[in-house]
Design a protein around this motif. Sequence first.
Motif, PDB file in Angstrom:
ATOM      1  N   LEU A  32       0.860  -1.192   0.000  1.00 36.11           N
ATOM      2  CA  LEU A  32       0.000   0.000   0.000  1.00 36.11           C
ATOM      3  C   LEU A  32       0.887   1.230   0.000  1.00 36.11           C
ATOM      4  O   LEU A  32       1.769   1.380   0.844  1.00 36.11           O
ATOM      5  CB  LEU A  32      -0.919   0.028   1.226  1.00 36.11           C
ATOM      6  N   THR A  33       0.639   2.118  -0.986  1.00 37.80           N
ATOM      7  CA  THR A  33       1.390   3.368  -1.102  1.00 37.80           C
ATOM      8  C   THR A  33       0.430   4.534  -0.991  1.00 37.80           C
ATOM      9  O   THR A  33      -0.609   4.546  -1.652  1.00 37.80           O
ATOM     10  CB  THR A  33       2.140   3.449  -2.440  1.00 37.80           C
ATOM     11  N   VAL A  34       0.772   5.527  -0.155  1.00 40.91           N
ATOM     12  CA  VAL A  34      -0.045   6.734   0.013  1.00 40.91           C
ATOM     13  C   VAL A  34       0.627   7.857  -0.757  1.00 40.91           C
ATOM     14  O   VAL A  34       1.785   8.195  -0.512  1.00 40.91           O
ATOM     15  CB  VAL A  34      -0.194   7.118   1.497  1.00 40.91           C
ATOM     16  N   LEU A  35      -0.110   8.442  -1.721  1.00 42.27           N
ATOM     17  CA  LEU A  35       0.442   9.460  -2.608  1.00 42.27           C
ATOM     18  C   LEU A  35      -0.206  10.809  -2.332  1.00 42.27           C
ATOM     19  O   LEU A  35      -1.346  10.899  -1.883  1.00 42.27           O
ATOM     20  CB  LEU A  35       0.185   9.087  -4.074  1.00 42.27           C
ATOM     21  N   ALA A  36       0.574  11.867  -2.680  1.00 43.94           N
ATOM     22  CA  ALA A  36      -0.008  13.205  -2.641  1.00 43.94           C
ATOM     23  C   ALA A  36      -0.990  13.373  -3.781  1.00 43.94           C
ATOM     24  O   ALA A  36      -1.991  14.057  -3.690  1.00 43.94           O
ATOM     25  CB  ALA A  36       1.088  14.259  -2.721  1.00 43.94           C
ATOM     26  N   ALA A  37      -0.699  12.744  -4.942  1.00 45.77           N
ATOM     27  CA  ALA A  37      -1.610  12.781  -6.095  1.00 45.77           C
ATOM     28  C   ALA A  37      -1.331  11.547  -6.932  1.00 45.77           C
ATOM     29  O   ALA A  37      -0.198  11.110  -7.097  1.00 45.77           O
ATOM     30  CB  ALA A  37      -1.400  14.035  -6.930  1.00 45.77           C
ATOM     31  N   THR A  38      -2.358  10.949  -7.489  1.00 46.05           N
ATOM     32  CA  THR A  38      -2.220   9.727  -8.286  1.00 46.05           C
ATOM     33  C   THR A  38      -2.229  10.071  -9.764  1.00 46.05           C
ATOM     34  O   THR A  38      -3.148  10.728 -10.248  1.00 46.05           O
ATOM     35  CB  THR A  38      -3.376   8.771  -7.977  1.00 46.05           C
ATOM     36  N   THR A  39      -1.219   9.649 -10.469  1.00 45.91           N
ATOM     37  CA  THR A  39      -1.160   9.933 -11.900  1.00 45.91           C
ATOM     38  C   THR A  39      -2.082   8.990 -12.658  1.00 45.91           C
ATOM     39  O   THR A  39      -2.457   7.916 -12.184  1.00 45.91           O
ATOM     40  CB  THR A  39       0.274   9.773 -12.420  1.00 45.91           C
ATOM     41  N   ILE A  40      -2.449   9.404 -13.884  1.00 42.77           N
ATOM     42  CA  ILE A  40      -3.334   8.584 -14.720  1.00 42.77           C
ATOM     43  C   ILE A  40      -2.676   7.247 -15.028  1.00 42.77           C
ATOM     44  O   ILE A  40      -3.318   6.189 -14.994  1.00 42.77           O
ATOM     45  CB  ILE A  40      -3.671   9.335 -16.025  1.00 42.77           C
ATOM     46  N   LEU A  41      -1.357   7.284 -15.262  1.00 39.25           N
ATOM     47  CA  LEU A  41      -0.660   6.039 -15.590  1.00 39.25           C
ATOM     48  C   LEU A  41      -0.714   5.060 -14.431  1.00 39.25           C
ATOM     49  O   LEU A  41      -0.954   3.875 -14.613  1.00 39.25           O
ATOM     50  CB  LEU A  41       0.798   6.361 -15.942  1.00 39.25           C
ATOM     51  N   GLN A  42      -0.500   5.557 -13.201  1.00 40.20           N
ATOM     52  CA  GLN A  42      -0.555   4.685 -12.036  1.00 40.20           C
ATOM     53  C   GLN A  42      -1.941   4.090 -11.875  1.00 40.20           C
ATOM     54  O   GLN A  42      -2.104   2.930 -11.524  1.00 40.20           O
ATOM     55  CB  GLN A  42      -0.156   5.469 -10.781  1.00 40.20           C
ATOM     56  N   ALA A  43      -2.963   4.911 -12.108  1.00 40.97           N
ATOM     57  CA  ALA A  43      -4.333   4.423 -11.971  1.00 40.97           C
ATOM     58  C   ALA A  43      -4.620   3.324 -12.987  1.00 40.97           C
ATOM     59  O   ALA A  43      -5.250   2.309 -12.683  1.00 40.97           O
ATOM     60  CB  ALA A  43      -5.312   5.580 -12.149  1.00 40.97           C
ATOM     61  N   VAL A  44      -4.143   3.517 -14.237  1.00 44.90           N
ATOM     62  CA  VAL A  44      -4.388   2.518 -15.276  1.00 44.90           C
ATOM     63  C   VAL A  44      -3.684   1.216 -14.943  1.00 44.90           C
ATOM     64  O   VAL A  44      -4.265   0.126 -15.035  1.00 44.90           O
ATOM     65  CB  VAL A  44      -3.917   3.073 -16.650  1.00 44.90           C
ATOM     66  N   LEU A  45      -2.400   1.316 -14.518  1.00 45.58           N
ATOM     67  CA  LEU A  45      -1.665   0.110 -14.181  1.00 45.58           C
ATOM     68  C   LEU A  45      -2.299  -0.610 -13.004  1.00 45.58           C
ATOM     69  O   LEU A  45      -2.373  -1.839 -12.967  1.00 45.58           O
ATOM     70  CB  LEU A  45      -0.212   0.470 -13.854  1.00 45.58           C
ATOM     71  N   GLY A  46      -2.772   0.170 -12.026  1.00 49.31           N
ATOM     72  CA  GLY A  46      -3.434  -0.441 -10.872  1.00 49.31           C
ATOM     73  C   GLY A  46      -4.695  -1.172 -11.293  1.00 49.31           C
ATOM     74  O   GLY A  46      -5.012  -2.257 -10.808  1.00 49.31           O
TER      75      GLY A  46
END
Length: 529
Positions: free
Chosen positions: A481-495
């Motif tokens: 589990l990683t807590v981000l300041a902001a989630t990029t579109i690429l990270q969301a797609v890969l997730g």
Amino acid sequence: MKPLLANVTTTDHEHVCDFYYFERNNSYEISYPYVHINKDRRIQVKYGRELKLKAFVRSDKPYPIREIYWQFINNGIITRIDSNTNGRYIENSTLSIIHVTTSESGKFTCFAANDLGSSRSNSIDVNVIGADPIVEVENTMYEVVYGTEVQLVCNIRSEPFITNVYWEKAANGAKTIINPGSVGYQGGTSDNPSLTISYSTMYDNGNYTCLGTNEVGTSRSKPTRLNVTGDLPKVSIPITNIVFSFGDSVKLTCFVTAAPLHDLVYWEHNLSGGIRRIFKDTVGTKGMTVENPSLYLDYATTSVSGLYTCFARNPVGIGHSSVLNVSVIGGLPDVVVDVRRYNAIYGKKIQIDCKVSAHPKVLFVYWQRESRDVVTTLYNGSIGTEGRIPMVSIPSNEYMVNYGKTITIECSVVSDLLLTRVFWQRVNDEIQIKRINDGTHGTSINNHSLTINFATPSDEGTYSCLAENAVGLGRSQTITLTVLAATTILQAVLGTIGTLVAIATFILSIWKCRSEQAKGSIKVFSMSV
């Protein structure tokens, strides 16, 4: 030949003689000039004022005055003063000194000469009032607490006026001149000769001397001593060894006294040579504040064991306690089975020896028999129960969430037997997140998912979902589990892709499992813990 004094007049105790003459053959002959000072034999004049000494000089017309000068004697040194003497001038036999100093204290005499010779006046003693400044300090010792303001009081009396003030500091065999405007100091001027130190430190310890200068000279006060009191914080612990049981809450007591007051408290944990600093914001801890320097841990595990030291900081520096040795007894039970080979007669009783030692106390003991991939669980009162440990899986291996957002991590559990417990575990520090913890909910027999309501960086880590039945304990794979300041579109797609793949894999596993059961096979899937 008999000298006679002629043409003498008296006015207010002053007398003037026009000339000397001598009787010779019933006639009179003019001689040397007559010189006289109409002053008291002693006079005083203030330093810096103008001094005028007037002499009366007379000579007969046939013998006019050719020269007038003055003579000054100071400490046995004779000085001739004429019209060309710097700072002094003579006009009509009057000596003028524009700015008198103490160097003009002495005996003055006027001289006059004509063609026949020279004469001298009576002498007058001049005392110039004025001297070096009188410099005094109010106290010869000052003691102040570190960080406070201190004023070293200096009083100066001076005639003439003071022209310069400065201080001299002597410490550790070195002398330092403190002039007006020096960094860290105030005062030390002609208007305010006292020296103010705005923020006293150990560097300010030493002997201080006040010096004042006027046109006469420079004077110095007696030295005054400045002692700045204050030391490193005194940090202590009441004991040096303490033992906790596995799972206990932990309190490591620390006492701090400091002057000046401390502003930071922290601990150091030394485990097998590795040192970790623990501050008040460290996850899983409490305390370590100025008001309460003790360290609190919620849950004692074997990783808590080690050497602990309490530290406190104030403006002087950092102090520390002695070392506290912390031991945590307990952990997983220690199970020892006799590994010899057993032979038994069908239908007869057999005993297989097992020894269990544990701290905390053992709550449940059971046996497992595995034969041809079939696990049989044997426990008190339930002989011959067959089944498999729960199959536990999480759809994805990685999860990301923005700071402050809510996240739910699903957990799938398949069990042939009734579940007795479901919980999550943070693998890195073995802190169990049970049914409901701060900021989480879920994780029950009926709700296997884990929900974090407000994600912060302290929630980051690796997690596992665990489920238990009568056979044993099943564990999922570990996920991150990683807590981000902001989630990029690429990270969301890969997730998202990772989640879909994991779900598909899980559904395929369930389908295979059900297919095997539908065929009537007694062979079931098992998962080792």
